[in-house]
Write a protein that holds these residues in place. Sequence first.
Motif, PDB file in Angstrom:
ATOM      1  N   LEU A 224     -29.457  -3.822  -8.312  1.00  0.00           N
ATOM      2  CA  LEU A 224     -28.098  -4.255  -7.625  1.00  0.00           C
ATOM      3  C   LEU A 224     -27.203  -3.261  -6.873  1.00  0.00           C
ATOM      4  CD1 LEU A 224     -26.821  -6.837  -6.455  1.00  0.00           C
ATOM      5  CD2 LEU A 224     -25.973  -7.328  -8.620  1.00  0.00           C
TER       6      LEU A 224
ATOM      7  N   GLN B  32     -26.013  -9.709  -3.799  1.00  0.00           N
ATOM      8  CA  GLN B  32     -26.826 -10.349  -5.072  1.00  0.00           C
ATOM      9  C   GLN B  32     -27.868 -11.300  -4.803  1.00  0.00           C
ATOM     10  OE1 GLN B  32     -23.276 -11.671  -7.022  1.00  0.00           O
ATOM     11  NE2 GLN B  32     -23.314  -9.901  -8.554  1.00  0.00           N
TER      12      GLN B  32
ATOM     13  N   TYR C  61     -28.886  -1.394  -4.269  1.00  0.00           N
ATOM     14  CA  TYR C  61     -29.144  -2.064  -3.029  1.00  0.00           C
ATOM     15  C   TYR C  61     -27.800  -2.426  -2.360  1.00  0.00           C
ATOM     16  CZ  TYR C  61     -30.332  -6.195   0.000  1.00  0.00           C
ATOM     17  OH  TYR C  61     -30.754  -6.878   0.872  1.00  0.00           O
TER      18      TYR C  61
ATOM     19  N   LEU D 285     -22.510  -7.435 -10.322  1.00  0.00           N
ATOM     20  CA  LEU D 285     -22.327  -5.923 -10.030  1.00  0.00           C
ATOM     21  C   LEU D 285     -20.907  -5.654 -10.472  1.00  0.00           C
ATOM     22  CD1 LEU D 285     -23.241  -3.449  -8.271  1.00  0.00           C
ATOM     23  CD2 LEU D 285     -22.480  -4.474  -6.445  1.00  0.00           C
TER      24      LEU D 285
ATOM     25  N   SER E 210     -30.553  -8.855  -3.033  1.00  0.00           N
ATOM     26  CA  SER E 210     -31.319  -7.954  -3.808  1.00  0.00           C
ATOM     27  C   SER E 210     -32.302  -9.069  -4.945  1.00  0.00           C
ATOM     28  CB  SER E 210     -30.259  -7.532  -4.687  1.00  0.00           C
ATOM     29  OG  SER E 210     -30.810  -6.507  -5.717  1.00  0.00           O
ATOM     30  N   ARG E 211     -31.898 -10.062  -5.466  1.00  0.00           N
ATOM     31  CA  ARG E 211     -32.776 -10.941  -6.238  1.00  0.00           C
ATOM     32  C   ARG E 211     -33.941 -11.334  -5.473  1.00  0.00           C
ATOM     33  NH1 ARG E 211     -27.911 -12.940  -8.564  1.00  0.00           N
ATOM     34  NH2 ARG E 211     -27.743 -14.542  -6.991  1.00  0.00           N
TER      35      ARG E 211
ATOM     36  N   ASP F 120     -33.806  -4.472 -11.854  1.00  0.00           N
ATOM     37  CA  ASP F 120     -32.351  -4.501 -11.704  1.00  0.00           C
ATOM     38  C   ASP F 120     -31.784  -3.098 -10.967  1.00  0.00           C
ATOM     39  OD1 ASP F 120     -29.640  -4.803 -12.317  1.00  0.00           O
ATOM     40  OD2 ASP F 120     -29.383  -3.771 -14.436  1.00  0.00           O
TER      41      ASP F 120
END
Length: 156
Positions: free
Chosen positions: A68, A55, A71, A2, A58-59, A66
């Motif tokens: 991020l 991160q 999120y 990010l 989000s993953r 994608d």
Amino acid sequence: MLENKNLIQKINEILERFNLSIDVHIEAKCPLNRNIGGKYNAGDHSITLFLEEIQSQSRWMFPEEDVLLEYALVIFAHEAGHATDPYLQKLVELYDDTEDELKKRKIELLVEVQAWKIARALVREVPEKFFNKIKRISLEHHYEAVSARMENAGVA
């Protein structure tokens, strides 16, 4: 990864659009070793976002996408929801004044629901389905805590 620059720009746009006066800090990792993406501090009226946790979350929630930045903005909006909740102080006082564990869990749930309600208004451009998935997963723990206390009290 990010880009802080993009995140800061988007956060500043939200702060400006809604005339919010909140200090925002971005840190690499949560110092508490907890998997939280952000934290509102009522003492100094600030929000801290934790990039590694954001991160990771989000993953985990959106492994093939994608998203991020979006999120991170939802996490920021949730924390801004706490910061702008007109009932937060009263709910904290109610929480501090009760010893009943079921009531405490209900108050915690209400605090979180309020923050999510406000957050939705701050990030209307984020797709509803995306926002609601984050909200639902975030609230699961609180609903489970209330449910468990109700079972322990013989209510459910």
